[in-house]
Design a protein around this motif. Sequence first.
Motif, PDB file in Angstrom:
ATOM      1  N   ALA A   1      -6.713   3.899  -6.843  1.00 21.01           N
ATOM      2  CA  ALA A   1      -7.544   2.737  -7.177  1.00 21.01           C
ATOM      3  C   ALA A   1      -7.452   1.642  -6.128  1.00 21.01           C
ATOM      4  N   PHE A   2      -6.346   1.583  -5.386  1.00 16.61           N
ATOM      5  CA  PHE A   2      -6.206   0.529  -4.377  1.00 16.61           C
ATOM      6  C   PHE A   2      -5.779   1.103  -3.033  1.00 16.61           C
ATOM      7  N   ASP A   3      -6.179   2.355  -2.785  1.00 13.17           N
ATOM      8  CA  ASP A   3      -5.968   3.000  -1.492  1.00 13.17           C
ATOM      9  C   ASP A   3      -4.483   3.056  -1.121  1.00 13.17           C
ATOM     10  N   GLY A   4      -3.636   3.242  -2.142  1.00 13.72           N
ATOM     11  CA  GLY A   4      -2.203   3.362  -1.877  1.00 13.72           C
ATOM     12  C   GLY A   4      -1.827   4.779  -1.497  1.00 13.72           C
ATOM     13  N   VAL A   5      -0.575   4.906  -1.062  1.00  9.75           N
ATOM     14  CA  VAL A   5      -0.050   6.224  -0.728  1.00  9.75           C
ATOM     15  C   VAL A   5       1.352   6.342  -1.323  1.00  9.75           C
TER      16      VAL A   5
ATOM     17  N   ARG B   1       0.814  -1.214   0.000  1.00  9.07           N
ATOM     18  CA  ARG B   1       0.000   0.000   0.000  1.00  9.07           C
ATOM     19  C   ARG B   1       0.852   1.270   0.000  1.00  9.07           C
ATOM     20  N   VAL B   2       2.125   1.129   0.412  1.00 11.70           N
ATOM     21  CA  VAL B   2       3.017   2.290   0.443  1.00 11.70           C
ATOM     22  C   VAL B   2       4.002   2.161  -0.713  1.00 11.70           C
ATOM     23  N   PHE B   3       4.110   3.240  -1.503  1.00 13.47           N
ATOM     24  CA  PHE B   3       5.014   3.233  -2.649  1.00 13.47           C
ATOM     25  C   PHE B   3       5.988   4.397  -2.505  1.00 13.47           C
ATOM     26  N   SER B   4       7.283   4.104  -2.736  1.00  8.29           N
ATOM     27  CA  SER B   4       8.281   5.154  -2.560  1.00  8.29           C
ATOM     28  C   SER B   4       9.523   4.848  -3.376  1.00  8.29           C
ATOM     29  N   ASP B   5      10.103   5.899  -3.944  1.00  6.77           N
ATOM     30  CA  ASP B   5      11.419   5.779  -4.582  1.00  6.77           C
ATOM     31  C   ASP B   5      12.507   6.191  -3.596  1.00  6.77           C
ATOM     32  N   ASP B   6      12.208   6.088  -2.308  1.00  4.30           N
ATOM     33  CA  ASP B   6      13.080   6.626  -1.262  1.00  4.30           C
ATOM     34  C   ASP B   6      14.564   6.393  -1.555  1.00  4.30           C
TER      35      ASP B   6
ATOM     36  N   LEU C   1       0.425  20.542  -3.267  1.00  4.35           N
ATOM     37  CA  LEU C   1      -0.497  21.130  -4.239  1.00  4.35           C
ATOM     38  C   LEU C   1      -0.978  20.084  -5.241  1.00  4.35           C
ATOM     39  N   LEU C   2      -0.066  19.222  -5.670  1.00  8.98           N
ATOM     40  CA  LEU C   2      -0.449  18.154  -6.604  1.00  8.98           C
ATOM     41  C   LEU C   2      -1.440  17.196  -5.950  1.00  8.98           C
ATOM     42  N   ALA C   3      -1.169  16.789  -4.729  1.00  8.54           N
ATOM     43  CA  ALA C   3      -2.048  15.837  -4.034  1.00  8.54           C
ATOM     44  C   ALA C   3      -3.438  16.437  -3.850  1.00  8.54           C
ATOM     45  N   ALA C   4      -3.469  17.736  -3.552  1.00 13.41           N
ATOM     46  CA  ALA C   4      -4.759  18.401  -3.397  1.00 13.41           C
ATOM     47  C   ALA C   4      -5.501  18.441  -4.733  1.00 13.41           C
ATOM     48  N   HIS C   5      -4.762  18.729  -5.784  1.00  9.46           N
ATOM     49  CA  HIS C   5      -5.376  18.858  -7.109  1.00  9.46           C
ATOM     50  C   HIS C   5      -6.032  17.562  -7.563  1.00  9.46           C
ATOM     51  N   VAL C   6      -5.359  16.426  -7.308  1.00  4.76           N
ATOM     52  CA  VAL C   6      -5.905  15.158  -7.781  1.00  4.76           C
ATOM     53  C   VAL C   6      -6.629  14.398  -6.672  1.00  4.76           C
ATOM     54  N   GLY C   7      -6.658  14.964  -5.475  1.00  4.63           N
ATOM     55  CA  GLY C   7      -7.404  14.340  -4.379  1.00  4.63           C
ATOM     56  C   GLY C   7      -6.818  13.021  -3.909  1.00  4.63           C
ATOM     57  N   SER C   8      -5.502  12.981  -3.805  1.00  6.49           N
ATOM     58  CA  SER C   8      -4.832  11.733  -3.425  1.00  6.49           C
ATOM     59  C   SER C   8      -4.191  11.831  -2.057  1.00  6.49           C
ATOM     60  N   ARG C   9      -3.778  10.647  -1.570  1.00  2.00           N
ATOM     61  CA  ARG C   9      -3.027  10.581  -0.324  1.00  2.00           C
ATOM     62  C   ARG C   9      -1.551  10.771  -0.610  1.00  2.00           C
TER      63      ARG C   9
ATOM     64  N   ARG D   1      -1.926   3.283  10.429  1.00  2.00           N
ATOM     65  CA  ARG D   1      -3.031   3.790   9.596  1.00  2.00           C
ATOM     66  C   ARG D   1      -2.516   4.260   8.238  1.00  2.00           C
ATOM     67  N   ILE D   2      -1.396   4.969   8.240  1.00  2.53           N
ATOM     68  CA  ILE D   2      -0.852   5.477   6.976  1.00  2.53           C
ATOM     69  C   ILE D   2      -0.492   4.312   6.054  1.00  2.53           C
ATOM     70  N   GLY D   3       0.112   3.254   6.639  1.00  8.60           N
ATOM     71  CA  GLY D   3       0.529   2.101   5.840  1.00  8.60           C
ATOM     72  C   GLY D   3      -0.584   1.097   5.606  1.00  8.60           C
ATOM     73  N   ARG D   4      -1.777   1.358   6.165  1.00 12.38           N
ATOM     74  CA  ARG D   4      -2.926   0.430   6.047  1.00 12.38           C
ATOM     75  C   ARG D   4      -2.521  -0.965   6.527  1.00 12.38           C
ATOM     76  N   VAL D   5      -1.856  -1.014   7.694  1.00 10.17           N
ATOM     77  CA  VAL D   5      -1.404  -2.293   8.240  1.00 10.17           C
ATOM     78  C   VAL D   5      -2.503  -2.841   9.126  1.00 10.17           C
ATOM     79  N   ARG D   6      -3.113  -3.923   8.696  1.00  5.57           N
ATOM     80  CA  ARG D   6      -4.209  -4.497   9.478  1.00  5.57           C
ATOM     81  C   ARG D   6      -3.680  -5.196  10.712  1.00  5.57           C
TER      82      ARG D   6
END
Lengths: 305, 433
Positions: free
Chosen positions: B169-173, B145-150, B217-225, B363-368
């Motif tokens: 589409a899959f509640d990723g961040v 659920r977490v994606f990063s080029d860290d 600003l980008l996240a706000a524009h597209v309504g993403s996490r 919660r951020i990582g959607r870890v059940r």
Amino acid sequence: MKRHLISAGDLTRQDALLILDTADELARVSDRSIKKLPTLRGRTVVNLFFEDSTRTRISFEAAAKRLSADVINFSAKGSSVSKGESLKDTALTLQAMGADAVVIRHSASGAPHRLATWVDGSVVNAGDGTHEHPTQALLDAFTMRRRLGALDGRRITIVGDVLHSRVARSNVLLLNTLGAQVTLVAPPTLLPVTVDSWPCEVSYDLDAVLPKSDVIMMLRVQTERMNASYFPSAREYSRRYGLDRDRLAKMADDAIVMHPGPMNRGVEIAAEVADSARSTIVEQVANGVTIRMAVLYLLLGGETQ
Amino acid sequence: MTDFIVRNARILGGEPADIAISGGLIAEVGRGLTAGGASEFDADGLVALPGLVDLHTHLREPGREDAETVASGTRAAALGGFTAVHAMANTSPVADTAGVVEQVWRLGQEAGHCEVRPVGAVTAGLNGERLAELGAMADSAAGVRVFSDDGKCVSDAVVMRRALEYVKAFDGVIAQHAQEPRLTEGAQMNEGAVSGRLGLVGWPAVAEEAIIARDCLLAAHVGSRLHICHVSTAGSVEILRWAKSKGWNITAEVTPHHLLLTDDLVEDSPVGSYNPIYKVNPPLRTREDVEALRAALADGTIDCVATDHAPHPVEDKETEWGAAAMGMIGLETALAVVHEAMVETGLLDWAGVADRMSYRPARIGRVRGQGLPPTAGSPANLTFYDPSVRDEVDPGGFASKSRNTPYEGRTLPGRVVATFLRGRPTVLEGKLA
């Protein structure tokens, strides 16, 4: 004095004056037909040069040899270093050989600090990256003192690429210790953004500073900086920050012109200025050997053992 | 059938109570619970916290098993009180396919010391140009659920926009490593008075802040996490505070070392000048930045602590500054550093620590099943911490394969005494169970 000479900031006023006074005495040796002193006989000085710098290496080599030290030149090219040996392993090798002093030139800022943690001998910084070059500052101060007398209250202006200059960093620290007033002149792109925390004045206007200066020290400007947009062109740099004949005429009558070399004639300094009677550029080279003798002599405690 | 009775634990720093653990769950919380043959664990004087969750861990496997493996890194995590870690994608090969993330996830399962949640790369090969198969990684057994080029910034604004949109589409961040690349070419340390004196190429605060502002600003524009990794400057805090005030879905983390250490250590420290043990990306900043980061973590502007545990072998740190690798290990000291920087200063209580090091990162990582309050019915992911001791840090005792800790020889408070993962002790008496 501390065991190492890594930063000009390591020197107290007393240390700095001791080095300059010792160099004055040693200069007399250089005037004799037989230039050699026996003081460092049996001591080993290693010149560890990771960057090509024939001028500085020869200067240290001559200084050590005039004091009768054994000199080992270790240049990174063609050695195990070019095969990927680390600085630490090189240091441990020198340590095993019993180096009493290691003179290091390295492209990485801080390499002498690291070296000093791995060897027992004295470490002398012969230029590390864009950090410092303390013996250059000492030879510059020595040259100024011979021309102008004591440096207290003297106004020294350093012009050029301060951001990337180890010479400027060491000079600001040492000249401040010696009581001189330093002014840096450069385009804003070639000054650290936090230069206002340095113990000196800053100006962008060379012409305004010139008449008030006792010394103008020009720094080498590398034309490749142009490609990184530090300034638009060599011509424009030269017009705004170069020392030409017209600017020389604006200087006080007894003011001197210095340059650590190598020069870009026609860029930061005009040929006729470099070759004028005001210029101390050749003296600086000669004084380099003398000041390095004084440094090695004092660090290695030549008179005892 | 109760498996474990924990006696007299101060849950979130409160009054002592017993915790009964059964079938991987917390069965009951109360005083004087009957043992009924269950193993007893005396937690007198210990603070009970929900198992810690790290959003930012480099486990180095596959590729750099000399620095760390999933097994050694998760042992370090357990000893640090963690029950879940997010394994960053900059391995070799890069975790940019379902195959690699499933491999890392499976290695975590086999090791069994804590839950391993692989992070997927945003772009193929971390090259910043083409999206990796984000959906395949999300749908894989690893359930990314977490994606990063860290390690690298997704610096292209269009690629970043597409990534932010796509993972909806899959509640990723998207977890952004905020570093404008052109402003930080060759950067070695924080750009400031110290870098100016030391002649090291500066890493200016603006290079982080400009990317954070753009991405908010980008996240706000597209309504993403959007999640911001390792926030390090006071200016970034101001931007995040503003973006959050708009109600945008933005979260952020801070590392323990950015809450405690400053850039003047590069010039002068007990381990000398220019010691690369302090070389890290983003770099250590100034005292003013540290104060702003602490305040932001306290008021929730920064959501959580994440370790950015970055193991490196000795030879990559025993060098001149410019040649050294960037990064510090942090799993085994994270809670102690937060204790010193946030709890001892009165900025957070233990409930606050639970929120910033467990609830919110989970919660951020959607870890059940992680990051839940230690009450009856919750999975028994628990950490027991002794806040009363204070010891010198000895990296010789670390479970991590690497030793690049900036705290060697420093005295830090507290000690993790026990960690429970789904009812099973992974650490007891401060040692791996």
